[in-house]
Motif scaffolding. Structure first.
Motif, PDB file in Angstrom:
ATOM      1  N   THR A  60     -20.488  89.781  22.278  1.00  8.71           N
ATOM      2  CA  THR A  60     -20.152  89.173  20.994  1.00  8.71           C
ATOM      3  C   THR A  60     -20.099  87.667  21.171  1.00  8.71           C
ATOM      4  N   ALA A  61     -20.780  86.949  20.291  1.00  8.75           N
ATOM      5  CA  ALA A  61     -20.888  85.490  20.381  1.00  8.75           C
ATOM      6  C   ALA A  61     -20.233  84.852  19.166  1.00  8.75           C
ATOM      7  N   PHE A  62     -19.512  83.753  19.414  1.00  6.56           N
ATOM      8  CA  PHE A  62     -18.871  82.961  18.367  1.00  6.56           C
ATOM      9  C   PHE A  62     -19.271  81.498  18.545  1.00  6.56           C
ATOM     10  N   ASP A  63     -19.330  80.791  17.423  1.00  6.96           N
ATOM     11  CA  ASP A  63     -19.546  79.346  17.429  1.00  6.96           C
ATOM     12  C   ASP A  63     -18.194  78.652  17.342  1.00  6.96           C
ATOM     13  N   VAL A  64     -17.913  77.794  18.303  1.00  8.05           N
ATOM     14  CA  VAL A  64     -16.680  77.011  18.336  1.00  8.05           C
ATOM     15  C   VAL A  64     -17.028  75.607  17.863  1.00  8.05           C
ATOM     16  N   ILE A  65     -16.574  75.261  16.667  1.00 12.45           N
ATOM     17  CA  ILE A  65     -16.998  74.035  15.992  1.00 12.45           C
ATOM     18  C   ILE A  65     -15.786  73.133  15.815  1.00 12.45           C
ATOM     19  N   ARG A  66     -15.939  71.889  16.220  1.00 11.64           N
ATOM     20  CA  ARG A  66     -14.904  70.881  15.990  1.00 11.64           C
ATOM     21  C   ARG A  66     -15.060  70.341  14.574  1.00 11.64           C
ATOM     22  N   THR A  67     -13.987  70.418  13.799  1.00 10.65           N
ATOM     23  CA  THR A  67     -14.011  70.006  12.395  1.00 10.65           C
ATOM     24  C   THR A  67     -13.091  68.813  12.211  1.00 10.65           C
ATOM     25  N   PRO A  68     -13.575  67.705  11.664  1.00 12.73           N
ATOM     26  CA  PRO A  68     -12.713  66.533  11.481  1.00 12.73           C
ATOM     27  C   PRO A  68     -11.676  66.753  10.396  1.00 12.73           C
ATOM     28  N   THR A  69     -10.493  66.182  10.593  1.00  7.44           N
ATOM     29  CA  THR A  69      -9.408  66.222   9.611  1.00  7.44           C
ATOM     30  C   THR A  69      -8.904  64.804   9.374  1.00  7.44           C
ATOM     31  N   SER A  70      -7.907  64.691   8.527  1.00  7.40           N
ATOM     32  CA  SER A  70      -7.367  63.369   8.217  1.00  7.40           C
ATOM     33  C   SER A  70      -6.662  62.749   9.406  1.00  7.40           C
ATOM     34  N   SER A  71      -5.999  63.556  10.211  1.00  8.56           N
ATOM     35  CA  SER A  71      -5.276  63.030  11.364  1.00  8.56           C
ATOM     36  C   SER A  71      -6.164  62.930  12.591  1.00  8.56           C
ATOM     37  N   ALA A  72      -6.733  64.041  13.017  1.00  9.33           N
ATOM     38  CA  ALA A  72      -7.609  64.036  14.193  1.00  9.33           C
ATOM     39  C   ALA A  72      -8.754  65.010  13.952  1.00  9.33           C
ATOM     40  N   TRP A  73      -8.630  66.224  14.479  1.00 12.18           N
ATOM     41  CA  TRP A  73      -9.638  67.256  14.274  1.00 12.18           C
ATOM     42  C   TRP A  73      -8.982  68.609  14.492  1.00 12.18           C
ATOM     43  N   THR A  74      -9.668  69.621  14.055  1.00 12.74           N
ATOM     44  CA  THR A  74      -9.258  70.994  14.285  1.00 12.74           C
ATOM     45  C   THR A  74     -10.483  71.781  14.716  1.00 12.74           C
ATOM     46  N   TRP A  75     -10.305  73.081  14.958  1.00 12.24           N
ATOM     47  CA  TRP A  75     -11.391  73.916  15.470  1.00 12.24           C
ATOM     48  C   TRP A  75     -11.611  75.091  14.528  1.00 12.24           C
ATOM     49  N   THR A  76     -12.884  75.393  14.320  1.00 13.29           N
ATOM     50  CA  THR A  76     -13.299  76.519  13.491  1.00 13.29           C
ATOM     51  C   THR A  76     -14.118  77.470  14.345  1.00 13.29           C
ATOM     52  N   ILE A  77     -13.739  78.736  14.333  1.00 15.60           N
ATOM     53  CA  ILE A  77     -14.454  79.755  15.108  1.00 15.60           C
ATOM     54  C   ILE A  77     -15.190  80.654  14.139  1.00 15.60           C
ATOM     55  N   GLN A  78     -16.499  80.682  14.258  1.00  8.84           N
ATOM     56  CA  GLN A  78     -17.347  81.470  13.366  1.00  8.84           C
ATOM     57  C   GLN A  78     -18.123  82.502  14.172  1.00  8.84           C
ATOM     58  N   PHE A  79     -18.193  83.695  13.619  1.00  8.54           N
ATOM     59  CA  PHE A  79     -18.976  84.753  14.258  1.00  8.54           C
ATOM     60  C   PHE A  79     -20.461  84.427  14.163  1.00  8.54           C
ATOM     61  N   ARG A  80     -21.158  84.537  15.297  1.00  4.49           N
ATOM     62  CA  ARG A  80     -22.596  84.278  15.305  1.00  4.49           C
ATOM     63  C   ARG A  80     -23.395  85.567  15.330  1.00  4.49           C
ATOM     64  N   SER A  81     -23.196  86.401  16.348  1.00  8.82           N
ATOM     65  CA  SER A  81     -23.999  87.620  16.457  1.00  8.82           C
ATOM     66  C   SER A  81     -23.372  88.540  17.496  1.00  8.82           C
ATOM     67  N   GLU A  82     -23.922  89.717  17.572  1.00 10.82           N
ATOM     68  CA  GLU A  82     -23.503  90.710  18.563  1.00 10.82           C
ATOM     69  C   GLU A  82     -24.716  91.547  18.942  1.00 10.82           C
ATOM     70  N   TRP A  83     -24.815  91.915  20.203  1.00 15.21           N
ATOM     71  CA  TRP A  83     -25.925  92.724  20.659  1.00 15.21           C
ATOM     72  C   TRP A  83     -25.464  93.629  21.794  1.00 15.21           C
ATOM     73  N   LYS A  84     -26.266  94.646  22.045  1.00  9.12           N
ATOM     74  CA  LYS A  84     -25.943  95.616  23.085  1.00  9.12           C
ATOM     75  C   LYS A  84     -26.382  95.058  24.434  1.00  9.12           C
ATOM     76  N   LEU A  85     -25.452  95.084  25.392  1.00 10.67           N
ATOM     77  CA  LEU A  85     -25.746  94.518  26.705  1.00 10.67           C
ATOM     78  C   LEU A  85     -26.729  95.370  27.481  1.00 10.67           C
ATOM     79  N   HIS A  86     -26.496  96.663  27.516  1.00  9.56           N
ATOM     80  CA  HIS A  86     -27.368  97.596  28.238  1.00  9.56           C
ATOM     81  C   HIS A  86     -27.664  98.768  27.321  1.00  9.56           C
TER      82      HIS A  86
END
Length: 758
Positions: free
Chosen positions: A251-277
């Protein structure tokens, strides 16, 4: 009696250039006039330039000056660019920055921790302690070191957490707190055990990944992509009378830094999932797999014992996925596969023949039939797509087959190539140890091209330059790159190895001693894969002999000169030699470039390229094609783990020699490099990052040449050891170090993540 602050300003700068950073900070408490002088913005900025030209704050300020001229596409989807943009809005005074950085490097040079933080991790389920978290890592090879009656670890298990130096965040399973008012089954967030922890801001963001009814096998974060490799709680089918098979997924997620008024925060978005074997894997200590990933590709190597009655060689196979395209489909929630989206119309770049087990005759026939001047249509894939599969026949062709005595340590992946890192040790014993051990310690890296080349846009030059200096073959080369999208991947096999064969002076590996931030051309291998030109971002010079360029003006007190583009060939060569080894850093300078005419469009492109170079220097890792000579650089000590911040020139290593264990730090290029007053630049001594330097007589002496002040422990390029208890705090259980110049992370003997701040 006149005071030092009464001197002319240029003489005052000359005097303070000979003071250590600690002395400059302490001088602020002498008097009000001294405090005013040593906290002056211009003086503080000059002290930053002289003492810490490569620190993180200087690089952030340098890149921040280029952001107003950069296009939004250069900043979007780049966590580092967002951090630079947020930092540029509220830059602290240089006096505060100098005090902060001086304190940091004071602790680094002394090998001491300023603050030690402990992060409690979730405990796996036990009989008396139920928990939704279960971590069952992939087993390591059965090899260990033995010398007479002494034994030591040679392989360490994978940690349940990971730190990404590119993104500056930690992902770890946070301790599960009791929730008496909410039943676990009715709260979907109860299984969100993994959290993203930002040491810079102290914020924690839960990852929307439910760990309940799952066995986590491995977790990894790189280039803003978070990967979970996991297996289902219950077995899927019976393998034989004694073993069962669990379905494995990624399972893969995108970890994105999002700017805010003070500094920044983090947004985690689902990207995809696949069968390993496709059949699943038993959860035992015999079946193993190694993996690596980038922002666009994922590679995995399987090693499974052959369960036949004839004692055949193990089953080995390699698979590479293209994970750039997101998809909401989760195969773990669709066991029958009825809801699987239709496969995209895409020709996998793996023709018949040697690539899929056929003979050479079919390879020739297929290549002739596929020859066509027109490129084949490529439709955009939906979700992860397999672009390469290799079985034992192809692995044997490349010399990568491990058989019953595996030597593989880990995989490494870049934009075009996959690297197999192997090692053998003379004192290694166990089931998987080599039958013919090396003389000392042998490390090897083999790179193979696995990703097809994409269409590379060639910039069109102006008519004034095209006719006299450059042939008009741009469209021809563009057609060649376009027609190779669906063709097989061509390229040489990259091999780099080192046997650590020492001399009479016990210098077993000279290249390992210079691998921190520089590499001489003689110490690097002579060949590089032609298909790996984009393995790591390179510095594209914009100034050549007999050419001048006017860069965009920088604001007052701008530190952009610390990381500006070299203006002379000599400075450029010196800059390239002081960068981490890169397969494209030399070719970019030696390749012919058209003479630019600096119009407004060209100047914008130059500014964008300069920003790209600064971002590349931030995220520049060691070239993955080099053999890991750092493992035996101080033989008979074995370097278990290392944390290297190439951009800052900071390296922390953990070594052991059976019962002897040590954690040390080395800081390079954090002293005054060029003083302002003398016409001839005075360069502080650099003697390599190793603590012992042989002199002409063959003996060893401390490398303190060129030091201006001997008031601090740990001079330029010297290794300084941490206290003895730091081994149990950082390396005790997992043998893994991570971090950057601001902090180092490890796992202690009690299973807690240790954050050592400097």
């Amino acid at each position: 009696m006149p005071d030092i602050v009464d001197l002319p300003h240029d003489l005052f700068l000359l005097v303070i250039s000979y003071l250590s950073p600690r002395t400059c900070v302490l001088s602020r408490s002498v008097s009000r006039r001294w405090k005013e002088a040593f906290t002056d913005e211009y003086n503080s900025y000059q002290l930053m330039r002289w003492n810490f030209p490569r620190c993180r704050e200087m690089r952030l300020a340098s890149a921040a000056n280029l952001l107003p001229e950069a296009s939004p596409s250069d900043i979007a989807n780049n966590n580092l660019a967002v951090e630079i943009s947020c930092t540029s809005r509220d830059l602290p005074p240089w006096s505060e920055t100098f005090a902060l950085v001086a304190r940091r490097y004071h602790h680094l040079r002394r090998g001491s921790a300023r603050v030690v933080e402990k992060l409690q991790m979730a405990r796996p389920s036990r009989d008396n302690e139920p928990s939704p978290f279960s971590f069952k890592g992939v087993a390591t090879w059965n090899r260990f070191l033995r010398l007479e009656e002494k034994t030591a670890e040679f392989h360490y298990p994978d940690p349940a957490w990971w730190y990404s130096q590119e993104d500056g965040v930690l992902v770890y399973p946070a301790k599960v707190h009791d929730r008496p008012n909410t039943p676990p089954s009715s709260d979907p967030a109860h299984g969100y055990v993994y959290h993203i922890f930002d040491p810079a801001t102290g914020t924690q963001i839960p990852v929307p990944f439910d760990v309940r009814r799952k066995h986590i096998r491995r977790v990894r974060l790189a280039q803003g992509v978070l990967i979970f490799e996991w297996a289902e709680e219950h077995p899927y089918h019976q393998l034989n009378d004694r073993e069962v098979v669990h379905r494995h997924f990624v399972t893969a997620f995108d970890v994105i830094r999002t700017p805010t008024s003070s500094a920044w925060t983090w947004t985690i978005q689902f990207r995809s999932e696949w069968k390993l074997h496709f059949l699943g894997l038993p959860m035992n200590r015999s079946d193993r797999f190694f993996s690596a990933h980038t922002a666009t590709h994922y590679a995995v190597y399987f090693w499974q014992p052959n369960r036949s009655l004839y004692q055949d060689d193990p089953i080995e196979q390699l698979a590479v996925w293209d994970i750039a395209s997101p998809s909401p489909y989760r195969p773990s929630e669709d066991p029958t596969g009825h809801n699987r989206p239709p496969m995209a119309s895409r020709t996998i770049s793996m023709p018949a023949g040697l690539w899929n087990g056929g003979g050479s005759r079919s390879t020739t026939t297929t290549a002739t039939a596929r020859a066509s001047p027109e490129p084949e249509p490529v439709h955009t894939p939906t979700g992860p797509q397999v672009i390469r599969r290799m079985a034992w026949r192809e692995l044997d062709f490349y010399g990568l087959r491990q058989r019953a005595n595996p030597q593989l340590r880990n995989l490494s992946l870049d934009d075009r190539n996959l690297y197999f890192i192997e090692e053998e040790h003379r004192w290694a014993e166990g089931q998987h140890s080599s039958l013919s051990p090396p003389r000392v310690h042998h490390v090897k890296c083999t790179g193979i091209p696995i990703v097809p080349c994409e269409a590379v846009p060639i910039p069109l030059v102006t008519e004034k330059i095209a006719e006299p200096s450059m042939p008009s073959h741009a469209h021809y080369y563009q057609a060649i790159f376009t027609s190779t999208i669906n063709d097989p991947v061509y390229g040489p096999v990259w091999v780099d190895q080192c046997g650590a064969d020492g001399d009479v002076n016990m210098s077993f590996c000279s290249r390992g001693h210079s691998s921190l931030t520089s590499a001489s051309p003689d110490s690097l291998p002579s060949r590089r894969p032609s298909s790996s030109s984009s393995a790591s971002s390179s510095l594209s010079p914009t100034t050549f002999p007999n050419q001048t360029q006017t860069l965009p003006p920088s604001p007052p007190l701008s530190p952009s000169s610390a990381l500006s583009i070299p203006s002379t060939p000599k400075a450029l060569i010196n800059h390239l030699l002081t960068r981490p080894p890169s397969p494209s850093s030399q070719s970019s300078f030696l390749s012919p470039q058209p003479s630019p005419t600096f119009s407004s469009t060209t100047r914008r492109r130059t500014q964008s390229q300069t920003l790209h170079d600064l971002l590349s220097q931030y995220q520049q890792p060691r070239f993955p094609g080099l053999a890991p000579c750092w493992r035996h650089e101080d033989f008979p000590y074995l370097t278990v783990a290392e944390m290297v911040d190439f951009a800052a020139g900071v390296r922390i290593t953990a070594r052991h020699c059976f019962m002897l264990e040590t954690v040390s730090v080395c800081v390079r290029n954090a002293r005054v490099c060029v003083k302002p007053a003398p016409r001839r630049p005075v360069v502080s001594g650099e003697v390599g990052h190793h603590s012992r330097v042989p002199n002409e007589g063959g003996s060893e002496k401390k490398g303190k040449k060129g030091k201006r002040e001997n008031g601090e422990k740990g001079g330029e390029g010297e290794e300084v050891q941490f206290p003895d208890n730091m081994w149990s705090q950082l390396v005790g259980r997992r043998g893994y170090l991570a971090g950057d110049e601001r902090w180092v992370l490890g796992e202690d003997e009690e299973g807690r993540v240790t954050v050592v701040r400097f």
